[in-house]
Design a protein around this motif. Structure first.
Motif, PDB file in Angstrom:
ATOM      1  N   ASP A  38      -7.276 -15.094  -1.288  1.00 43.40           N
ATOM      2  CA  ASP A  38      -7.970 -14.058  -1.365  1.00 43.40           C
ATOM      3  C   ASP A  38      -7.694 -12.899  -2.162  1.00 43.40           C
ATOM      4  N   SER A  39      -8.283 -12.424  -3.172  1.00 44.12           N
ATOM      5  CA  SER A  39      -7.651 -11.448  -4.190  1.00 44.12           C
ATOM      6  C   SER A  39      -7.492 -10.095  -3.607  1.00 44.12           C
ATOM      7  N   ASN A  40      -8.191  -9.734  -2.522  1.00 35.15           N
ATOM      8  CA  ASN A  40      -8.048  -8.589  -1.793  1.00 35.15           C
ATOM      9  C   ASN A  40      -6.786  -8.258  -1.547  1.00 35.15           C
ATOM     10  N   PHE A  41      -5.944  -9.455  -0.636  1.00 33.97           N
ATOM     11  CA  PHE A  41      -4.587  -9.424  -0.364  1.00 33.97           C
ATOM     12  C   PHE A  41      -3.530  -9.492  -1.541  1.00 33.97           C
ATOM     13  N   SER A  89      -3.847  -9.026  -4.791  1.00 35.14           N
ATOM     14  CA  SER A  89      -3.845  -8.001  -5.606  1.00 35.14           C
ATOM     15  C   SER A  89      -2.858  -6.887  -5.293  1.00 35.14           C
ATOM     16  N   LYS A  90      -2.637  -6.891  -3.985  1.00 38.82           N
ATOM     17  CA  LYS A  90      -1.684  -5.676  -3.549  1.00 38.82           C
ATOM     18  C   LYS A  90      -0.307  -6.156  -4.010  1.00 38.82           C
TER      19      LYS A  90
END
Ligand code: COA
Length: 178
Positions: free
Chosen positions: A120-123, A125-126
């Protein structure tokens, strides 16, 4: 909270953490698939070919992450992050991000040049991962979800495109996992 590399005496506890966490989030059968994967890393994979980092609180392991070797014909030193889990009741408190940052520091100190992951890039990417394509980093198996192919250079700002094939460790060499 204490961050460290895993101790082989904790294999059972780590497998349980993955089975429980993935059963909670994705159902029991996925929990068992991931538990088999983590067990395979810790019992059937050459110690030089994987890392497992854990975070402990009051002597209980509350999060863990695996990195395993990706071999490129070009010789780039790379590892893939997969899988990782924070116990359900401890999620959403920044533990996963701290664990990844701790792990990437160790990899960097050990001369690893590239970290990739598939999720999941949303996670991710952090913690510095960006979407990549197979023209930049060839994947070892066919990607069923190419949007989840993510990477970051540990030695510079960008990833130089890698030419040639890549190979993962045997534990990950199953199309169902990709
Ligand atoms: C994905 C996972 C490892 C993240 O660990 P974590 O310790 O919850 O992560 P953090 O608290 O550092 O960061 C969570 C971030 O992701 C999101 N997030 C993911 N799961 C969340 C949850 N259950 N509750 C709240 N936020 C969540 C939030 O946007 C949060 O961002 P923010 O810090 O800006 O608010 C954890 O949710 C997990 O184990 N999930 C089940 C297994 C899984 O999907 N593993 C990853 C695939 S291998």
């Amino acid at each position: 909270m204490k961050f460290s590399e895993y101790n082989p005496s904790k294999i059972e506890e780590i497998n349980r953490l993955f089975i429980k966490t993935f059963s909670d989030s994705e159902g029991k059968s996925e929990g068992l698939v991931i538990g088999e994967l983590t067990n395979n890393f810790m019992t059937n994979t050459d110690a030089d070919d994987f890392y497992c980092f854990v975070v402990r609180e009051n002597n209980e392991i509350i999060g863990a992450v695996f990195f395993s070797k990706l071999t490129f014909e070009s010789g780039v030193k790379a590892y893939i992050l997969s899988p990782m889990a924070t116990l359900t009741k401890h999620q959403g408190k920044g533990i996963g991000q701290k664990l990844i940052n701790f792990s990437l520091d160790v990899l960097r100190k050990n001369g690893v040049e590239l970290a990739v992951t598939y999720g999941d890039s949303n996670f991710y990417s952090k913690v510095g991962f960006k979407q990549i394509t197979e023209a930049i980093v060839p994947a070892p198996l066919e990607l069923s979800y190419p949007e989840g192919w993510l990477g970051q250079s540990l030695i510079g700002d960008r990833i130089d495109p890698i030419v040639g094939k890549s190979y993962c460790v045997e534990a990950l060499n199953k199309q169902d996992l990709w």
